[in-house]
Design an enzyme around this catalytic site. Structure first.
Site, PDB file in Angstrom:
ATOM      1  N   HIS A 241       7.177  20.227 -21.947  1.00 39.12           N
ATOM      2  CA  HIS A 241       6.159  19.172 -21.985  1.00 39.12           C
ATOM      3  C   HIS A 241       6.371  18.187 -20.828  1.00 39.12           C
ATOM      4  O   HIS A 241       6.856  17.077 -21.023  1.00 39.12           O
ATOM      5  CB  HIS A 241       6.184  18.449 -23.332  1.00 39.12           C
ATOM      6  N   HIS A 283      -2.992  14.766 -22.198  1.00 37.46           N
ATOM      7  CA  HIS A 283      -2.866  15.205 -23.586  1.00 37.46           C
ATOM      8  C   HIS A 283      -1.438  15.202 -24.110  1.00 37.46           C
ATOM      9  O   HIS A 283      -1.228  15.158 -25.330  1.00 37.46           O
ATOM     10  CB  HIS A 283      -3.488  16.595 -23.763  1.00 37.46           C
ATOM     11  N   ASP A 284      -0.437  15.239 -23.236  1.00 39.48           N
ATOM     12  CA  ASP A 284       0.968  15.170 -23.671  1.00 39.48           C
ATOM     13  C   ASP A 284       1.709  14.019 -22.990  1.00 39.48           C
ATOM     14  O   ASP A 284       2.943  14.055 -22.851  1.00 39.48           O
ATOM     15  CB  ASP A 284       1.692  16.486 -23.373  1.00 39.48           C
ATOM     16  N   ASP A 397      -4.748  24.239 -24.102  1.00 46.53           N
ATOM     17  CA  ASP A 397      -3.356  23.826 -24.303  1.00 46.53           C
ATOM     18  C   ASP A 397      -2.443  25.026 -24.554  1.00 46.53           C
ATOM     19  O   ASP A 397      -1.253  24.983 -24.224  1.00 46.53           O
ATOM     20  CB  ASP A 397      -3.291  22.848 -25.480  1.00 46.53           C
TER      21      ASP A 397
END
Length: 520
Positions: A241, A283-284, A397
């Site tokens: 991530h 998104h992360d 994703d």
């Protein structure tokens, strides 16, 4: 009243019609043409805007010289204001666009609209809603044009800035073309071997491709500053991530859009594309390298803040919008308030949809709402667009298994290592039992790892891709064969012990030793 509203001043008690800078009174001396000769959709839109309740309330609050919204409305619909609109628009209306005159100089339709008692709002039913979309959009695009940047030719500026003797403009242009095409051979790892900041490169190229910089006034310096700050918020210590994953998901989302015709099929506008690309990039954001379950089990402050519901996803979205509070990083600064609310709501919804706990509900909804074959007796209800875009974000994703194989193998090894790092933390904090997926001591070698990857493809990825292809059929011939190729690879690795030489030469990375001081 716009200058007074922006400045928040009281205006010294003068009425709007007589205050300097508000032109209705001085314009009384001009020769004013009959209202019907200058009235068109543009004038109607502006006039209805001026009569809207929301604007009255906003201006009444901002301008202390008005005691109520009713007083504000009285000024807005006065004869002086109508004359003012007629005068300022008189030179901008083409002869052929002017409606026919009546005996009294004002058509009955116009006269009826002027004295209509109904409540007009920016969002409700009103004559303004009849204005052609091009007029409304043109107004909204320019509503905050004074805040727009001018250096919006971002890709050319980026390539010029990055060009060196070792990496010329032609090579950078080739990378740009691969990204724009959604090239099957593109890998963020390959890009990262030549470009120091793949996240910024992918973001700038795709924003430019979809003309978002031009449409929303996002300049090169602001875009690069935002991407730099965003990249700094992604932890390099995370194996998976990190900013490479963010860049890959953004590229993967573009591939899904570009190769499916989703923009046309779903009727996507610039606002949707802005929300999609921004959502993929963030998104992360600030991911701590551990799962929701880990945070909830430890009653982490983040879990308490978000009440154990999509903890990380809520955190990513909130932190991303906090980043925009820095004016120099705010790529939305020229977006008008209404569109900004819509973009924010959609981004939050899409980021929350990346929570794997929502996965099976998404697949079920895709299947139940898929268009039926021609001749089917009952057509299922169409999936709501924002929900569909959220599913598209979730698919992006987890899309690396059906794109470039080598990149997929790297990402698979990286998520394995990040899970093991979490297992190390659990042991450090005294956990007696660590789930096998997170326990490096239970790692059964490449064969077992390959079996896990097969399970992930069969149970998670293939049903999702099949269901999405039911809505976007062009994805089926392009990506299902690639997913099958990845499946064949993992099957060969799993069976390598009994089928010598079956696995391709490329192998997953070895398991690293535990870190001396696991990240908190």
């Amino acid at each position: 009243g716009s200058g007074n509203a922006e400045g928040g001043g009281g205006g010294g008690g003068q009425s709007l019609a007589t205050r300097p800078g508000h032109a209705p009174a001085p314009l009384r001396a001009r020769s004013v043409p009959p209202l019907a000769t200058v009235w068109d959709d543009d004038v109607e839109f502006v006039f209805d805007l001026m009569r809207s309740e929301e604007l009255h309330q906003m201006l009444a609050v901002a301008d202390a010289s008005f005691s109520s919204t009713e007083e504000m409305k009285a000024v807005m619909i006065s004869q002086e204001m109508r004359d003012y609109f007629a005068a300022i628009f008189a030179t901008d209306v083409a002869e052929e666009e002017r409606p026919p005159s009546r005996e009294d100089g004002v058509s009955s339709d116009v006269r009826q609209r002027l004295r209509a008692p109904q409540r007009n709002t920016l969002t409700g039913s009103s004559p303004m809603r009849r204005v052609a979309g091009k007029h409304v959009n043109a107004f909204r695009r320019t509503a905050r044009r004074s805040l727009a940047d001018i250096d919006t030719d971002t890709t050319s500026l980026l390539i010029s800035q990055l060009s060196t003797s070792a990496l010329g403009e032609s090579r950078l242009a080739a990378w740009k073309d691969m990204i724009v095409r959604g090239d099957d051979d593109f890998s963020v790892f390959d890009l990262g071997s030549e470009v120091a900041d793949p996240l910024t490169f992918v973001a700038v190229v795709l924003f430019d491709f979809y003309k978002l910089n031009e449409h929303f006034g996002i300049g090169f310096e602001r875009m690069c500053a935002f991407c730099s700050a965003l990249g700094a918020g992604y932890k390099d210590s995370n194996s998976f991530h990190n900013s490479l994953h963010a860049a890959d998901v953004t590229f993967g989302l573009h591939c899904l859009l570009h190769h499916s015709g989703a923009v046309e099929l779903q009727g996507l506008e610039a606002m949707h594309l802005l929300a999609l690309l921004f959502g993929a990039l963030v998104h992360d954001f600030r991911h701590p390298g551990v799962t929701n379950a880990y945070l909830i089990a430890r009653s982490d402050p983040l879990a308490l803040t978000y009440n154990d519901k999509s903890v990380l996803e809520n955190y990513h979205a909130a932190e991303a919008f906090k980043l925009l509070q820095n004016a120099s990083l705010n790529i939305f600064q020229a977006v008008d308030a209404k569109h900004l609310r819509e973009v924010r709501a959609l981004v939050v919804r899409m980021v929350l949809a990346t929570d794997m706990s929502d996965h099976f509900a998404q697949v079920t909804e895709l299947i139940s709402s898929a268009p039926k074959e021609l001749g089917a007796e009952h057509e299922p209800p169409k999936m709501e667009r924002d929900r569909f875009l959220s599913v598209l974000m979730h698919t992006a994703d987890v899309s690396h298994p059906f794109r470039q194989l080598e990149a997929h193998l790297h990402f698979s090894a990286r998520i394995r290592d990040e899970f093991f790092a979490q297992g190390d933390l659990e042991r450090k904090h005294g956990s007696d039992k660590v789930a096998a997926m997170f326990d490096r001591e239970q790692y059964g070698g490449e064969s077992k790892f390959a079996a896990q990857q097969l399970g992930f493809i069969d149970a998670i990825i293939q049903p999702l891709l099949e269901a999405l292809a039911g809505h976007l059929p062009q994805l089926r011939p392009r990506y299902l064969p690639k997913l099958e190729h990845a499946r064949e690879y993992w099957a060969a690795v799993r069976d390598k012990g009994s089928t010598a030489g079956a696995a391709p030469e490329l192998e997953v990375a070895p398991v690293p030793a535990p870190a001396a001081a696991p990240p908190r």
